[in-house]
Design a protein around this motif. Structure first.
Motif, short mmCIF file in Angstrom:
data_model
loop_
_atom_site.label_atom_id
_atom_site.label_comp_id
_atom_site.label_asym_id
_atom_site.label_seq_id
_atom_site.Cartn_x
_atom_site.Cartn_y
_atom_site.Cartn_z
N ALA A 64 0.83 -1.21 0.00
CA ALA A 64 0.00 0.00 0.00
C ALA A 64 0.86 1.26 0.00
O ALA A 64 0.58 2.23 -0.72
N GLU A 65 1.93 1.23 0.78
CA GLU A 65 2.82 2.39 0.88
C GLU A 65 3.50 2.66 -0.46
O GLU A 65 3.59 3.81 -0.91
N ARG A 66 3.99 1.57 -1.14
CA ARG A 66 4.69 1.76 -2.42
C ARG A 66 3.73 2.28 -3.48
O ARG A 66 4.12 3.09 -4.34
N ALA A 67 2.48 1.85 -3.45
CA ALA A 67 1.49 2.36 -4.41
C ALA A 67 1.22 3.84 -4.17
O ALA A 67 1.09 4.62 -5.13
N LEU A 68 1.16 4.25 -2.91
CA LEU A 68 0.91 5.67 -2.59
C LEU A 68 2.10 6.55 -2.97
O LEU A 68 1.93 7.75 -3.23
N PHE A 69 3.30 5.96 -3.01
CA PHE A 69 4.50 6.72 -3.39
C PHE A 69 4.46 7.17 -4.85
O PHE A 69 5.24 8.04 -5.25
#
Length: 523
Positions: free
Chosen positions: A406-411
Protein backbone atom coordinates in the motif's frame (compact mmCIF):
# COMPACT_ATOMS: atom_id res chain seq x y z
CA UNK A 1 73.63 -45.23 -50.30
CA UNK A 2 70.11 -45.07 -51.81
CA UNK A 3 68.92 -47.63 -49.24
CA UNK A 4 70.21 -45.46 -46.39
CA UNK A 5 68.40 -42.41 -47.78
CA UNK A 6 65.15 -44.34 -48.14
CA UNK A 7 65.41 -45.60 -44.58
CA UNK A 8 65.53 -42.02 -43.34
CA UNK A 9 62.27 -41.10 -45.04
CA UNK A 10 59.17 -41.15 -42.72
CA UNK A 11 56.96 -44.14 -43.29
CA UNK A 12 53.16 -44.19 -43.08
CA UNK A 13 52.32 -45.95 -39.80
CA UNK A 14 50.49 -49.23 -40.23
CA UNK A 15 47.52 -50.39 -38.16
CA UNK A 16 49.66 -53.03 -36.54
CA UNK A 17 52.16 -50.48 -35.32
CA UNK A 18 49.32 -48.39 -33.89
CA UNK A 19 48.03 -51.41 -32.01
CA UNK A 20 51.46 -52.31 -30.72
CA UNK A 21 52.08 -48.85 -29.32
CA UNK A 22 48.57 -48.32 -27.94
CA UNK A 23 47.87 -45.32 -30.15
CA UNK A 24 50.83 -43.30 -28.85
CA UNK A 25 53.88 -42.77 -31.01
CA UNK A 26 56.92 -40.56 -30.96
CA UNK A 27 56.17 -39.45 -34.51
CA UNK A 28 53.97 -36.41 -35.05
CA UNK A 29 51.55 -38.36 -37.24
CA UNK A 30 50.97 -40.95 -34.51
CA UNK A 31 50.55 -38.14 -32.01
CA UNK A 32 47.75 -36.90 -34.28
CA UNK A 33 46.04 -40.30 -34.27
CA UNK A 34 46.38 -40.87 -30.55
CA UNK A 35 45.18 -37.37 -29.78
CA UNK A 36 42.09 -37.91 -31.90
CA UNK A 37 41.35 -41.23 -30.20
CA UNK A 38 41.87 -39.74 -26.76
CA UNK A 39 39.69 -36.77 -27.67
CA UNK A 40 36.82 -39.06 -28.64
CA UNK A 41 37.30 -41.30 -25.60
CA UNK A 42 37.35 -38.52 -23.02
CA UNK A 43 34.06 -36.80 -22.17
CA UNK A 44 35.87 -33.92 -20.53
CA UNK A 45 37.80 -32.98 -23.62
CA UNK A 46 34.89 -33.66 -25.90
CA UNK A 47 33.57 -30.32 -24.66
CA UNK A 48 36.22 -28.36 -26.52
CA UNK A 49 35.07 -26.29 -29.49
CA UNK A 50 35.69 -28.96 -32.04
CA UNK A 51 39.44 -28.34 -32.07
CA UNK A 52 40.97 -31.77 -31.61
CA UNK A 53 44.25 -32.35 -29.90
CA UNK A 54 45.79 -33.30 -33.20
CA UNK A 55 46.83 -29.67 -33.45
CA UNK A 56 49.24 -30.02 -30.56
CA UNK A 57 52.05 -30.77 -32.99
CA UNK A 58 52.89 -27.46 -34.60
CA UNK A 59 51.71 -26.53 -38.04
CA UNK A 60 55.09 -24.93 -38.56
CA UNK A 61 57.84 -27.55 -38.54
CA UNK A 62 60.35 -24.88 -37.52
CA UNK A 63 58.73 -24.48 -34.10
CA UNK A 64 60.78 -27.45 -32.81
CA UNK A 65 58.54 -28.07 -29.84
CA UNK A 66 59.34 -31.79 -30.11
CA UNK A 67 57.16 -34.70 -29.13
CA UNK A 68 57.37 -33.88 -25.43
CA UNK A 69 54.14 -31.82 -25.43
CA UNK A 70 52.20 -34.46 -27.36
CA UNK A 71 53.33 -37.18 -24.98
CA UNK A 72 52.40 -35.11 -21.94
CA UNK A 73 48.98 -34.31 -23.38
CA UNK A 74 48.34 -37.91 -24.32
CA UNK A 75 49.33 -39.02 -20.83
CA UNK A 76 46.89 -36.52 -19.35
CA UNK A 77 44.11 -37.53 -21.73
CA UNK A 78 44.56 -41.16 -20.79
CA UNK A 79 44.02 -40.27 -17.15
CA UNK A 80 47.65 -40.63 -16.09
CA UNK A 81 49.81 -38.27 -14.10
CA UNK A 82 51.42 -35.43 -16.03
CA UNK A 83 54.91 -36.35 -17.10
CA UNK A 84 57.87 -35.07 -15.17
CA UNK A 85 59.20 -33.50 -18.40
CA UNK A 86 56.65 -30.66 -18.05
CA UNK A 87 59.03 -27.71 -17.76
CA UNK A 88 58.76 -23.96 -18.10
CA UNK A 89 59.76 -22.42 -21.41
CA UNK A 90 62.08 -19.40 -21.63
CA UNK A 91 60.70 -15.90 -21.25
CA UNK A 92 59.91 -13.81 -24.33
CA UNK A 93 62.61 -11.33 -23.45
CA UNK A 94 65.21 -14.09 -23.56
CA UNK A 95 64.64 -14.95 -27.24
CA UNK A 96 65.15 -12.88 -30.41
CA UNK A 97 62.13 -11.28 -32.06
CA UNK A 98 62.21 -13.79 -34.90
CA UNK A 99 61.55 -16.64 -32.45
CA UNK A 100 58.88 -14.98 -30.31
CA UNK A 101 55.95 -16.17 -32.42
CA UNK A 102 57.21 -19.75 -32.30
CA UNK A 103 57.72 -19.49 -28.55
CA UNK A 104 54.22 -18.05 -28.17
CA UNK A 105 52.70 -21.09 -29.90
CA UNK A 106 54.76 -23.43 -27.75
CA UNK A 107 53.50 -21.69 -24.63
CA UNK A 108 49.92 -21.93 -25.91
CA UNK A 109 50.38 -25.68 -26.36
CA UNK A 110 51.66 -26.06 -22.81
CA UNK A 111 48.59 -24.18 -21.55
CA UNK A 112 46.34 -26.70 -23.30
CA UNK A 113 47.06 -29.19 -20.53
CA UNK A 114 44.20 -29.14 -18.02
CA UNK A 115 44.89 -30.12 -14.41
CA UNK A 116 42.64 -31.55 -11.74
CA UNK A 117 42.09 -28.94 -9.01
CA UNK A 118 39.99 -31.14 -6.76
CA UNK A 119 43.26 -32.36 -5.21
CA UNK A 120 45.35 -29.32 -4.28
CA UNK A 121 48.42 -31.44 -3.51
CA UNK A 122 48.55 -32.95 -7.00
CA UNK A 123 50.87 -31.54 -9.71
CA UNK A 124 51.63 -28.41 -7.69
CA UNK A 125 54.79 -27.57 -9.66
CA UNK A 126 53.12 -28.12 -13.04
CA UNK A 127 50.14 -25.96 -12.04
CA UNK A 128 52.46 -23.11 -11.05
CA UNK A 129 54.34 -23.42 -14.33
CA UNK A 130 51.10 -23.28 -16.32
CA UNK A 131 49.80 -20.25 -14.40
CA UNK A 132 53.07 -18.41 -14.93
CA UNK A 133 52.97 -19.32 -18.63
CA UNK A 134 49.40 -18.02 -18.87
CA UNK A 135 50.43 -14.71 -17.32
CA UNK A 136 53.28 -14.43 -19.82
CA UNK A 137 51.06 -14.96 -22.85
CA UNK A 138 48.57 -12.41 -21.47
CA UNK A 139 51.37 -9.84 -21.43
CA UNK A 140 52.45 -10.91 -24.90
CA UNK A 141 48.97 -10.40 -26.37
CA UNK A 142 48.57 -7.05 -24.59
CA UNK A 143 51.84 -5.71 -25.99
CA UNK A 144 51.59 -7.21 -29.49
CA UNK A 145 52.53 -4.75 -32.23
CA UNK A 146 51.66 -6.80 -35.29
CA UNK A 147 48.53 -8.44 -36.66
CA UNK A 148 47.93 -11.97 -35.36
CA UNK A 149 48.32 -14.57 -38.08
CA UNK A 150 45.74 -17.25 -38.83
CA UNK A 151 47.94 -19.94 -37.24
CA UNK A 152 48.20 -17.88 -34.05
CA UNK A 153 44.43 -17.35 -33.93
CA UNK A 154 43.79 -21.04 -34.42
CA UNK A 155 46.13 -21.96 -31.56
CA UNK A 156 44.66 -19.24 -29.30
CA UNK A 157 41.06 -20.41 -29.80
CA UNK A 158 42.11 -24.02 -29.31
CA UNK A 159 43.82 -23.23 -25.99
CA UNK A 160 40.88 -21.14 -24.76
CA UNK A 161 38.39 -23.83 -25.78
CA UNK A 162 40.29 -26.62 -24.03
CA UNK A 163 40.46 -24.69 -20.77
CA UNK A 164 37.04 -23.03 -20.63
CA UNK A 165 34.55 -25.29 -22.37
CA UNK A 166 33.79 -27.99 -19.82
CA UNK A 167 30.83 -29.62 -18.18
CA UNK A 168 29.61 -27.35 -15.38
CA UNK A 169 29.22 -29.15 -12.08
CA UNK A 170 26.75 -27.99 -9.46
CA UNK A 171 25.69 -29.14 -6.03
CA UNK A 172 22.62 -31.41 -6.12
CA UNK A 173 19.37 -29.52 -5.60
CA UNK A 174 15.84 -30.66 -5.02
CA UNK A 175 13.88 -31.09 -8.19
CA UNK A 176 11.76 -28.00 -7.68
CA UNK A 177 11.82 -24.29 -8.31
CA UNK A 178 13.74 -22.49 -5.59
CA UNK A 179 12.28 -19.34 -4.10
CA UNK A 180 14.17 -16.08 -4.31
CA UNK A 181 15.16 -16.00 -0.66
CA UNK A 182 16.51 -19.55 -0.96
CA UNK A 183 18.78 -18.45 -3.79
CA UNK A 184 19.94 -15.36 -1.92
CA UNK A 185 20.83 -17.32 1.22
CA UNK A 186 22.61 -20.08 -0.68
CA UNK A 187 26.39 -19.70 -0.82
CA UNK A 188 27.68 -19.39 -4.41
CA UNK A 189 29.82 -22.29 -5.60
CA UNK A 190 33.42 -21.28 -6.33
CA UNK A 191 35.32 -23.19 -9.01
CA UNK A 192 38.51 -24.68 -7.60
CA UNK A 193 40.23 -24.21 -10.98
CA UNK A 194 39.70 -20.44 -10.88
CA UNK A 195 43.46 -19.62 -10.48
CA UNK A 196 43.91 -20.85 -14.06
CA UNK A 197 40.47 -20.01 -15.44
CA UNK A 198 40.76 -16.36 -14.44
CA UNK A 199 43.96 -15.89 -16.42
CA UNK A 200 42.50 -17.71 -19.44
CA UNK A 201 39.48 -15.39 -19.38
CA UNK A 202 41.78 -12.39 -19.08
CA UNK A 203 43.79 -13.71 -22.02
CA UNK A 204 40.65 -14.14 -24.15
CA UNK A 205 39.45 -10.66 -23.21
CA UNK A 206 42.80 -9.08 -24.18
CA UNK A 207 42.84 -11.03 -27.46
CA UNK A 208 39.31 -9.97 -28.46
CA UNK A 209 39.91 -6.35 -27.47
CA UNK A 210 43.35 -6.14 -29.10
CA UNK A 211 43.60 -3.85 -32.14
CA UNK A 212 45.92 -6.47 -33.64
CA UNK A 213 43.04 -8.97 -33.87
CA UNK A 214 41.52 -8.81 -37.34
CA UNK A 215 37.79 -9.48 -36.94
CA UNK A 216 37.39 -10.68 -40.54
CA UNK A 217 40.03 -13.35 -39.97
CA UNK A 218 39.17 -14.17 -36.35
CA UNK A 219 35.48 -14.81 -37.12
CA UNK A 220 36.52 -18.13 -38.70
CA UNK A 221 37.57 -19.36 -35.24
CA UNK A 222 35.39 -17.26 -32.93
CA UNK A 223 32.37 -18.64 -34.74
CA UNK A 224 28.78 -19.56 -33.86
CA UNK A 225 29.88 -22.76 -32.16
CA UNK A 226 32.35 -20.83 -30.00
CA UNK A 227 29.69 -18.27 -29.05
CA UNK A 228 27.17 -20.98 -28.11
CA UNK A 229 29.69 -22.72 -25.86
CA UNK A 230 30.52 -19.38 -24.28
CA UNK A 231 26.83 -18.76 -23.60
CA UNK A 232 26.51 -22.20 -22.01
CA UNK A 233 29.07 -21.13 -19.42
CA UNK A 234 26.75 -18.35 -18.16
CA UNK A 235 25.03 -21.04 -16.10
CA UNK A 236 28.17 -21.33 -13.97
CA UNK A 237 27.55 -20.97 -10.24
CA UNK A 238 30.79 -19.00 -9.80
CA UNK A 239 29.89 -15.27 -9.95
CA UNK A 240 33.50 -14.39 -10.83
CA UNK A 241 33.28 -16.47 -14.00
CA UNK A 242 29.93 -14.95 -15.00
CA UNK A 243 31.38 -11.46 -14.58
CA UNK A 244 34.24 -12.26 -16.96
CA UNK A 245 31.85 -13.93 -19.41
CA UNK A 246 29.68 -10.82 -19.43
CA UNK A 247 32.64 -8.62 -20.37
CA UNK A 248 34.00 -11.04 -22.98
CA UNK A 249 30.64 -11.57 -24.72
CA UNK A 250 30.01 -7.84 -24.80
CA UNK A 251 33.41 -7.28 -26.48
CA UNK A 252 32.70 -10.06 -28.99
CA UNK A 253 29.31 -8.48 -29.77
CA UNK A 254 30.99 -5.13 -30.35
CA UNK A 255 33.88 -6.42 -32.48
CA UNK A 256 32.18 -9.09 -34.60
CA UNK A 257 29.21 -7.35 -36.21
CA UNK A 258 28.47 -10.43 -38.30
CA UNK A 259 27.66 -12.39 -35.12
CA UNK A 260 25.26 -9.84 -33.60
CA UNK A 261 21.93 -11.28 -34.83
CA UNK A 262 23.05 -14.78 -33.88
CA UNK A 263 24.07 -13.68 -30.36
CA UNK A 264 20.71 -11.98 -29.79
CA UNK A 265 18.85 -15.05 -31.04
CA UNK A 266 20.92 -17.39 -28.87
CA UNK A 267 20.23 -15.26 -25.77
CA UNK A 268 16.52 -15.32 -26.67
CA UNK A 269 16.59 -19.11 -26.71
CA UNK A 270 18.19 -19.19 -23.26
CA UNK A 271 15.40 -16.94 -21.97
CA UNK A 272 12.68 -19.07 -23.57
CA UNK A 273 13.98 -22.23 -21.97
CA UNK A 274 14.34 -20.49 -18.62
CA UNK A 275 10.81 -19.01 -18.70
CA UNK A 276 8.81 -21.89 -20.09
CA UNK A 277 10.80 -24.99 -19.08
CA UNK A 278 13.33 -24.87 -16.25
CA UNK A 279 13.07 -21.55 -14.34
CA UNK A 280 16.65 -22.34 -13.35
CA UNK A 281 19.65 -20.43 -14.68
CA UNK A 282 22.48 -18.67 -12.89
CA UNK A 283 23.35 -16.08 -15.54
CA UNK A 284 20.07 -14.32 -16.39
CA UNK A 285 21.14 -11.10 -14.64
CA UNK A 286 24.44 -10.95 -16.55
CA UNK A 287 22.76 -11.65 -19.90
CA UNK A 288 20.21 -8.89 -19.21
CA UNK A 289 23.02 -6.52 -18.32
CA UNK A 290 24.60 -7.15 -21.73
CA UNK A 291 21.23 -6.67 -23.41
CA UNK A 292 20.69 -3.39 -21.57
CA UNK A 293 23.76 -1.99 -23.30
CA UNK A 294 22.71 -3.50 -26.64
CA UNK A 295 19.18 -2.04 -26.42
CA UNK A 296 20.64 1.34 -25.60
CA UNK A 297 22.39 1.26 -28.98
CA UNK A 298 19.36 0.27 -31.07
CA UNK A 299 18.72 2.61 -33.97
CA UNK A 300 15.35 4.30 -34.44
CA UNK A 301 12.77 3.41 -35.57
CA UNK A 302 12.99 0.08 -33.75
CA UNK A 303 12.96 -3.04 -35.92
CA UNK A 304 10.05 -5.44 -35.62
CA UNK A 305 12.55 -8.08 -34.44
CA UNK A 306 13.41 -5.97 -31.39
CA UNK A 307 9.76 -5.34 -30.52
CA UNK A 308 9.05 -9.07 -30.70
CA UNK A 309 11.98 -9.66 -28.36
CA UNK A 310 10.37 -7.29 -25.87
CA UNK A 311 6.97 -9.00 -26.06
CA UNK A 312 8.10 -12.62 -26.26
CA UNK A 313 11.14 -12.64 -23.95
CA UNK A 314 11.54 -9.58 -21.71
CA UNK A 315 7.95 -9.18 -20.53
CA UNK A 316 7.47 -12.93 -19.80
CA UNK A 317 10.64 -12.79 -17.68
CA UNK A 318 8.39 -11.29 -15.00
CA UNK A 319 6.78 -14.70 -14.54
CA UNK A 320 9.47 -16.84 -12.75
CA UNK A 321 9.52 -16.88 -8.96
CA UNK A 322 13.23 -16.09 -8.82
CA UNK A 323 12.76 -12.68 -10.47
CA UNK A 324 14.43 -10.84 -7.53
CA UNK A 325 17.76 -12.25 -8.75
CA UNK A 326 17.60 -10.26 -11.99
CA UNK A 327 14.76 -7.74 -11.65
CA UNK A 328 17.00 -4.66 -11.55
CA UNK A 329 18.58 -5.53 -14.91
CA UNK A 330 15.22 -6.52 -16.40
CA UNK A 331 13.62 -3.26 -15.32
CA UNK A 332 16.44 -1.32 -16.97
CA UNK A 333 15.94 -3.17 -20.28
CA UNK A 334 12.18 -2.59 -20.19
CA UNK A 335 12.61 1.11 -19.46
CA UNK A 336 15.13 1.44 -22.30
CA UNK A 337 12.51 0.20 -24.76
CA UNK A 338 9.90 2.69 -23.53
CA UNK A 339 12.40 5.55 -23.70
CA UNK A 340 13.34 4.52 -27.25
CA UNK A 341 9.72 4.26 -28.41
CA UNK A 342 7.05 5.77 -26.14
CA UNK A 343 4.32 3.92 -28.06
CA UNK A 344 5.50 0.70 -26.41
CA UNK A 345 4.40 1.95 -22.97
CA UNK A 346 0.88 0.55 -23.37
CA UNK A 347 2.28 -2.87 -24.37
CA UNK A 348 4.69 -2.91 -21.43
CA UNK A 349 2.12 -1.84 -18.83
CA UNK A 350 -0.44 -4.39 -20.00
CA UNK A 351 2.31 -7.01 -19.92
CA UNK A 352 3.10 -6.11 -16.31
CA UNK A 353 -0.58 -6.38 -15.41
CA UNK A 354 -0.73 -9.81 -17.06
CA UNK A 355 2.02 -11.16 -14.79
CA UNK A 356 1.09 -9.12 -11.72
CA UNK A 357 1.64 -11.21 -8.55
CA UNK A 358 -1.37 -12.01 -6.37
CA UNK A 359 0.05 -13.57 -3.21
CA UNK A 360 3.73 -12.52 -3.34
CA UNK A 361 3.95 -9.14 -1.60
CA UNK A 362 7.68 -8.58 -2.08
CA UNK A 363 7.34 -9.25 -5.81
CA UNK A 364 4.38 -6.84 -5.91
CA UNK A 365 6.54 -4.09 -4.40
CA UNK A 366 9.13 -4.69 -7.15
CA UNK A 367 6.45 -4.46 -9.84
CA UNK A 368 5.25 -1.13 -8.43
CA UNK A 369 8.81 0.20 -8.52
CA UNK A 370 9.23 -0.86 -12.15
CA UNK A 371 5.80 0.55 -13.00
CA UNK A 372 6.88 3.96 -11.70
CA UNK A 373 9.96 3.93 -13.98
CA UNK A 374 7.84 2.99 -16.99
CA UNK A 375 5.16 5.61 -16.23
CA UNK A 376 7.85 8.26 -15.93
CA UNK A 377 8.70 7.65 -19.60
CA UNK A 378 5.05 7.35 -20.69
CA UNK A 379 3.29 10.07 -22.67
CA UNK A 380 -0.35 11.12 -22.25
CA UNK A 381 -1.78 9.24 -25.26
CA UNK A 382 -0.29 5.88 -24.23
CA UNK A 383 -1.25 6.49 -20.59
CA UNK A 384 -4.89 6.99 -21.53
CA UNK A 385 -5.00 3.69 -23.42
CA UNK A 386 -4.20 1.61 -20.35
CA UNK A 387 -5.19 3.78 -17.37
CA UNK A 388 -8.45 1.95 -16.56
CA UNK A 389 -6.99 -1.57 -16.01
CA UNK A 390 -3.86 0.00 -14.55
CA UNK A 391 -5.64 1.93 -11.80
CA UNK A 392 -7.92 -0.96 -11.01
CA UNK A 393 -4.76 -2.83 -10.09
CA UNK A 394 -3.31 0.18 -8.26
CA UNK A 395 -6.60 0.42 -6.33
CA UNK A 396 -6.17 -3.18 -5.19
CA UNK A 397 -2.62 -2.37 -4.11
CA UNK A 398 -3.82 0.69 -2.18
CA UNK A 399 -6.21 -1.47 -0.15
CA UNK A 400 -3.64 -4.21 0.47
CA UNK A 401 -3.31 -5.30 4.09
CA UNK A 402 0.46 -5.56 3.53
CA UNK A 403 1.62 -2.08 4.45
CA UNK A 404 4.66 -2.09 2.11
CA UNK A 405 2.48 -2.75 -0.93
CA UNK A 406 0.00 0.00 0.00
CA UNK A 407 2.82 2.39 0.88
CA UNK A 408 4.69 1.76 -2.42
CA UNK A 409 1.49 2.36 -4.41
CA UNK A 410 0.91 5.67 -2.59
CA UNK A 411 4.50 6.72 -3.39
CA UNK A 412 3.48 7.00 -7.05
CA UNK A 413 1.97 10.40 -6.24
CA UNK A 414 5.43 11.65 -5.19
CA UNK A 415 6.48 11.52 -8.86
CA UNK A 416 5.62 14.85 -10.51
CA UNK A 417 5.17 13.40 -14.01
CA UNK A 418 2.85 10.64 -12.80
CA UNK A 419 0.90 13.06 -10.62
CA UNK A 420 0.39 15.32 -13.65
CA UNK A 421 -0.89 12.41 -15.75
CA UNK A 422 -3.30 11.44 -12.96
CA UNK A 423 -4.59 14.99 -12.52
CA UNK A 424 -5.21 15.33 -16.27
CA UNK A 425 -7.32 12.15 -16.19
CA UNK A 426 -8.82 12.49 -12.70
CA UNK A 427 -12.40 12.14 -13.99
CA UNK A 428 -11.65 8.53 -14.91
CA UNK A 429 -9.07 7.63 -12.26
CA UNK A 430 -10.56 9.04 -9.05
CA UNK A 431 -13.85 7.06 -9.20
CA UNK A 432 -11.81 3.86 -9.62
CA UNK A 433 -9.46 4.34 -6.67
CA UNK A 434 -11.63 6.44 -4.33
CA UNK A 435 -13.10 3.48 -2.38
CA UNK A 436 -9.61 2.21 -1.61
CA UNK A 437 -8.44 5.67 -0.53
CA UNK A 438 -11.44 6.21 1.71
CA UNK A 439 -11.22 2.80 3.37
CA UNK A 440 -7.49 3.33 4.00
CA UNK A 441 -8.11 6.74 5.54
CA UNK A 442 -10.82 5.36 7.84
CA UNK A 443 -9.59 1.95 8.89
CA UNK A 444 -6.11 0.92 7.69
CA UNK A 445 -4.08 -0.54 10.55
CA UNK A 446 -0.78 1.13 9.54
CA UNK A 447 -0.38 4.82 10.55
CA UNK A 448 2.08 5.58 7.74
CA UNK A 449 -0.36 4.28 5.12
CA UNK A 450 -3.16 6.34 6.69
CA UNK A 451 -1.01 9.48 6.59
CA UNK A 452 0.02 8.99 2.96
CA UNK A 453 -3.60 8.28 2.00
CA UNK A 454 -4.77 11.53 3.55
CA UNK A 455 -2.13 13.39 1.53
CA UNK A 456 -3.35 11.81 -1.73
CA UNK A 457 -7.00 12.59 -0.81
CA UNK A 458 -6.01 16.20 -0.24
CA UNK A 459 -4.37 16.38 -3.69
CA UNK A 460 -7.65 15.33 -5.32
CA UNK A 461 -9.84 17.51 -3.10
CA UNK A 462 -7.68 20.57 -3.83
CA UNK A 463 -7.52 19.86 -7.58
CA UNK A 464 -11.23 19.21 -8.16
CA UNK A 465 -13.45 19.67 -5.07
CA UNK A 466 -16.67 18.98 -7.00
CA UNK A 467 -15.44 15.64 -8.35
CA UNK A 468 -14.14 14.72 -4.92
CA UNK A 469 -17.49 15.45 -3.26
CA UNK A 470 -19.32 13.53 -5.97
CA UNK A 471 -17.09 10.48 -5.43
CA UNK A 472 -17.48 10.80 -1.65
CA UNK A 473 -21.27 10.95 -1.98
CA UNK A 474 -21.32 7.88 -4.25
CA UNK A 475 -19.02 6.02 -1.86
CA UNK A 476 -21.32 6.73 1.08
CA UNK A 477 -24.35 5.58 -0.93
CA UNK A 478 -22.54 2.38 -1.89
CA UNK A 479 -21.55 1.83 1.72
CA UNK A 480 -25.17 2.35 2.86
CA UNK A 481 -26.40 -0.17 0.28
CA UNK A 482 -23.69 -2.61 1.27
CA UNK A 483 -24.60 -2.25 4.95
CA UNK A 484 -28.27 -2.77 4.13
CA UNK A 485 -27.49 -5.97 2.17
CA UNK A 486 -25.26 -7.14 5.00
CA UNK A 487 -27.99 -6.45 7.55
CA UNK A 488 -30.59 -8.40 5.53
CA UNK A 489 -28.20 -11.32 5.13
CA UNK A 490 -27.53 -11.41 8.87
CA UNK A 491 -31.27 -11.23 9.62
CA UNK A 492 -31.96 -14.13 7.25
CA UNK A 493 -29.29 -16.30 8.84
CA UNK A 494 -30.55 -15.44 12.31
CA UNK A 495 -34.11 -16.48 11.37
CA UNK A 496 -32.86 -19.75 9.90
CA UNK A 497 -30.93 -20.49 13.09
CA UNK A 498 -34.05 -19.87 15.18
CA UNK A 499 -36.18 -22.18 13.01
CA UNK A 500 -33.52 -24.90 13.18
CA UNK A 501 -33.35 -24.58 16.96
CA UNK A 502 -37.15 -24.86 17.32
CA UNK A 503 -37.32 -27.98 15.13
CA UNK A 504 -34.44 -29.56 17.03
CA UNK A 505 -36.22 -28.95 20.35
CA UNK A 506 -39.53 -30.52 19.11
CA UNK A 507 -37.77 -33.44 17.39
CA UNK A 508 -39.53 -32.57 14.15
CA UNK A 509 -37.84 -33.92 11.04
CA UNK A 510 -36.31 -31.46 8.66
CA UNK A 511 -37.80 -31.85 5.21
CA UNK A 512 -35.35 -32.16 2.36
CA UNK A 513 -36.27 -31.53 -1.26
CA UNK A 514 -36.80 -34.79 -3.23
CA UNK A 515 -34.42 -33.54 -5.91
CA UNK A 516 -31.60 -33.51 -3.40
CA UNK A 517 -32.24 -37.16 -2.40
CA UNK A 518 -32.55 -38.50 -5.94
CA UNK A 519 -29.66 -40.79 -6.78
CA UNK A 520 -28.39 -42.31 -9.96
CA UNK A 521 -29.99 -45.80 -10.33
CA UNK A 522 -26.66 -47.25 -11.41
CA UNK A 523 -25.08 -46.43 -8.02
Amino acid sequence: MIKQILNRLPRKPSKSSDNREGGTSTSSSNAYTSSRNSDLASNHYANSSGASFSGFHSTNSGLNQGNKISQVVNAKLNGNTVATSFEALPNFRDVPNSEKQNLFIRKLNICCIVFDFTDLTKNVKEKDIKRQTLLEIVDYVSSANGKFSEIIMQEIVKMVSVNLFRALTSAPRENKVLLAFDLEEEEPSMDSAWPHLQVVYEFLLRFVASPETDAKLAKRYIDHSFVLRLLDLFDSEDPREREYLKTVLHRIYGKFMVHRPFIRKAINNIFYRFIFETEKHNGIAELLEILGSIINGFALPLKEEHKLFLVRALIPLHKPKCIPMYHQQLSYCITQFVEKDCKLADTVIRGLLKYWPITNSSKEVMFLGELEEVLEATQLAEFQRCMVPLFRQIGRCLSSSHFQVAERALFLWNNDHIETLIKQNRNVILPIIFPSLEKNARSHWNPAVQSLTLNVRKIFSDTDPELFEECLHKFEEDQAQENEVKSKRETTWKRLEEIAAMKAASNEPVLVSPKATTRNPSC
